[in-house]
Motif scaffolding. Structure first.
Motif, mmCIF file in Angstrom:
data_model
loop_
_atom_site.group_PDB
_atom_site.id
_atom_site.type_symbol
_atom_site.label_atom_id
_atom_site.label_comp_id
_atom_site.label_asym_id
_atom_site.label_seq_id
_atom_site.Cartn_x
_atom_site.Cartn_y
_atom_site.Cartn_z
ATOM 1 N N PRO A 63 0.811 -1.225 0.000
ATOM 2 C CA PRO A 63 0.000 0.000 0.000
ATOM 3 C C PRO A 63 0.843 1.273 0.000
ATOM 4 O O PRO A 63 0.499 2.249 -0.682
ATOM 5 C CB PRO A 63 -0.812 -0.125 1.298
ATOM 6 C CG PRO A 63 -0.884 -1.569 1.565
ATOM 7 C CD PRO A 63 0.407 -2.139 1.086
ATOM 8 N N ALA A 64 1.964 1.256 0.741
ATOM 9 C CA ALA A 64 2.841 2.431 0.772
ATOM 10 C C ALA A 64 3.480 2.669 -0.591
ATOM 11 O O ALA A 64 3.602 3.815 -1.044
ATOM 12 C CB ALA A 64 3.919 2.249 1.836
ATOM 13 N N ILE A 65 3.867 1.587 -1.268
ATOM 14 C CA ILE A 65 4.477 1.719 -2.599
ATOM 15 C C ILE A 65 3.460 2.274 -3.594
ATOM 16 O O ILE A 65 3.767 3.187 -4.383
ATOM 17 C CB ILE A 65 5.020 0.362 -3.079
ATOM 18 C CG1 ILE A 65 6.190 -0.088 -2.201
ATOM 19 C CG2 ILE A 65 5.451 0.438 -4.541
ATOM 20 C CD1 ILE A 65 6.734 -1.455 -2.557
ATOM 21 N N LEU A 66 2.235 1.754 -3.583
ATOM 22 C CA LEU A 66 1.201 2.232 -4.496
ATOM 23 C C LEU A 66 0.878 3.701 -4.236
ATOM 24 O O LEU A 66 0.749 4.496 -5.174
ATOM 25 C CB LEU A 66 -0.067 1.383 -4.331
ATOM 26 C CG LEU A 66 0.030 -0.078 -4.788
ATOM 27 C CD1 LEU A 66 -1.236 -0.828 -4.413
ATOM 28 C CD2 LEU A 66 0.281 -0.173 -6.278
ATOM 29 N N THR A 67 0.775 4.053 -2.953
ATOM 30 C CA THR A 67 0.510 5.458 -2.611
ATOM 31 C C THR A 67 1.643 6.354 -3.082
ATOM 32 O O THR A 67 1.411 7.452 -3.608
ATOM 33 C CB THR A 67 0.332 5.603 -1.090
ATOM 34 O OG1 THR A 67 -0.727 4.742 -0.656
ATOM 35 C CG2 THR A 67 -0.012 7.042 -0.722
ATOM 36 N N GLY A 68 2.878 5.889 -2.919
ATOM 37 C CA GLY A 68 4.027 6.677 -3.359
ATOM 38 C C GLY A 68 4.059 6.876 -4.864
ATOM 39 O O GLY A 68 4.362 7.973 -5.348
ATOM 40 N N ILE A 69 3.713 5.834 -5.623
ATOM 41 C CA ILE A 69 3.719 5.940 -7.090
ATOM 42 C C ILE A 69 2.653 6.927 -7.562
ATOM 43 O O ILE A 69 2.919 7.802 -8.405
ATOM 44 C CB ILE A 69 3.500 4.554 -7.721
ATOM 45 C CG1 ILE A 69 4.708 3.651 -7.449
ATOM 46 C CG2 ILE A 69 3.267 4.682 -9.229
ATOM 47 C CD1 ILE A 69 4.508 2.221 -7.904
ATOM 48 N N VAL A 70 1.442 6.785 -7.025
ATOM 49 C CA VAL A 70 0.357 7.699 -7.410
ATOM 50 C C VAL A 70 0.704 9.130 -7.019
ATOM 51 O O VAL A 70 0.489 10.081 -7.795
ATOM 52 C CB VAL A 70 -0.968 7.263 -6.760
ATOM 53 C CG1 VAL A 70 -2.064 8.292 -7.026
ATOM 54 C CG2 VAL A 70 -1.396 5.898 -7.286
ATOM 55 N N THR A 71 1.261 9.303 -5.827
ATOM 56 C CA THR A 71 1.630 10.650 -5.367
ATOM 57 C C THR A 71 2.710 11.253 -6.251
ATOM 58 O O THR A 71 2.647 12.448 -6.600
ATOM 59 C CB THR A 71 2.123 10.579 -3.905
ATOM 60 O OG1 THR A 71 1.102 9.993 -3.088
ATOM 61 C CG2 THR A 71 2.441 11.966 -3.387
ATOM 62 N N LEU A 72 3.702 10.448 -6.635
ATOM 63 C CA LEU A 72 4.774 10.947 -7.498
ATOM 64 C C LEU A 72 4.233 11.393 -8.851
ATOM 65 O O LEU A 72 4.628 12.454 -9.375
ATOM 66 C CB LEU A 72 5.832 9.859 -7.689
ATOM 67 C CG LEU A 72 7.000 10.204 -8.617
ATOM 68 C CD1 LEU A 72 7.785 11.400 -8.088
ATOM 69 C CD2 LEU A 72 7.923 9.000 -8.806
ATOM 70 N N ILE A 73 3.327 10.614 -9.420
ATOM 71 C CA ILE A 73 2.738 10.975 -10.718
ATOM 72 C C ILE A 73 2.002 12.309 -10.629
ATOM 73 O O ILE A 73 2.153 13.186 -11.495
ATOM 74 C CB ILE A 73 1.785 9.858 -11.197
ATOM 75 C CG1 ILE A 73 2.586 8.604 -11.536
ATOM 76 C CG2 ILE A 73 0.989 10.327 -12.412
ATOM 77 C CD1 ILE A 73 1.726 7.405 -11.876
ATOM 78 N N PHE A 74 1.247 12.502 -9.568
ATOM 79 C CA PHE A 74 0.483 13.746 -9.439
ATOM 80 C C PHE A 74 1.378 14.923 -9.068
ATOM 81 O O PHE A 74 1.064 16.065 -9.423
ATOM 82 C CB PHE A 74 -0.641 13.568 -8.417
ATOM 83 C CG PHE A 74 -1.883 12.974 -8.999
ATOM 84 C CD1 PHE A 74 -2.882 13.785 -9.502
ATOM 85 C CD2 PHE A 74 -2.033 11.601 -9.085
ATOM 86 C CE1 PHE A 74 -4.030 13.247 -10.053
ATOM 87 C CE2 PHE A 74 -3.169 11.040 -9.635
ATOM 88 C CZ PHE A 74 -4.173 11.863 -10.128
ATOM 89 N N ILE A 75 2.487 14.674 -8.393
ATOM 90 C CA ILE A 75 3.451 15.758 -8.140
ATOM 91 C C ILE A 75 4.056 16.231 -9.457
ATOM 92 O O ILE A 75 4.228 17.443 -9.685
ATOM 93 C CB ILE A 75 4.542 15.283 -7.165
ATOM 94 C CG1 ILE A 75 3.974 15.164 -5.751
ATOM 95 C CG2 ILE A 75 5.722 16.249 -7.163
ATOM 96 C CD1 ILE A 75 4.945 14.606 -4.740
#
Length: 220
Positions: A63-75
């Motif tokens: 879950p932390a990895i998925l959240t990090g990937i989505v957050t990076l894309i939106f950043i």
């Protein structure tokens, strides 16, 4: 010309009989759909397995990895501020390149002879999950359409209230932030469902509602 016409007639007849058999036997329809999907995803099966494992949270850190990937894309989207047309064009490019390159890379760099029975069972599980999700979405849409036909007033009021609430949220919350939470919810949904968190949440709320109603009935 006669042979071609006979061949076309035979194919059409076989198609009709196949559809009739599927409608009379739902299990046959599921098996046929399963077989077709497995064939379509055959070039992706080495990639789908780790992706599926991440989506259903087989490891606690997924879950932390998925959240990090989505957050990076939106950043990145927030930083570069591409237009909507550019964003969808880039998304289309990524999908197109992946659809072409992934099967070629899998067949070139991965040895198909090392594919085990356990991995094949996992591939069938992935295909089954995709088909079930598709069926659940279709059933939900059918229920929505049925509500419009059976209870048009309730349908009208429900849709109007939902759209008004969504319009209000869209006006209050930034569109980029709202889209981020929406995408994050979609990405997290398979894991929440597979881990039983959604079912547990619904059961707890139903029990709380039952207790509240029970207390009100006792007071009355």
């Amino acid at each position: 010309m006669v042979d071609e016409a006979e061949s076309t007639t035979t194919s059409a007849t076989e198609s009709i009989y196949r559809k009739a058999a599927v409608s009379n036997n739902p299990d046959m329809g599921f098996e046929e759909e399963m077989k077709n999907l497995k064939n379509k995803l055959n070039g992706w099966k080495q990639v789908l397995q780790p992706l599926y494992s991440a989506l259903i949270w087989e490891q606690s850190y997924y879950p932390a990895i998925l959240t990090g990937i989505v957050t990076l894309i939106f950043i990145l989207l927030w930083y570069f501020e591409p237009s909507v047309l550019t964003t969808f064009s880039l998304l289309g490019i990524v999908v197109c390149v992946a659809d072409y390159a992934v099967p070629i890379m899998c067949s070139t760099f991965l040895d198909a002879s090392k594919w085990t029975e356990t991995q094949e069972n996992k591939h069938e599980e992935i295909c089954k999950a995709i088909i079930q999700t598709k069926q659940q979405t279709s059933e939900l849409w059918s229920s929505f359409i049925q509500l419009r036909d059976t209870m048009p007033k309730l349908y009208f009021v429900s849709v109007l209230v939902i759209l008004l609430v969504v319009a209000w949220i869209g006006n209050v919350v930034d569109s980029m932030l709202l889209t981020y939470f929406l995408v994050l919810a979609i990405v997290m949904m398979p894991g929440l469902k597979h881990q039983g968190i959604i079912q547990k949440f619904i059961s707890q709320r139903a029990q709380q509602l039952k207790n509240i109603l029970g207390q009100k009935l006792k007071k009355n």
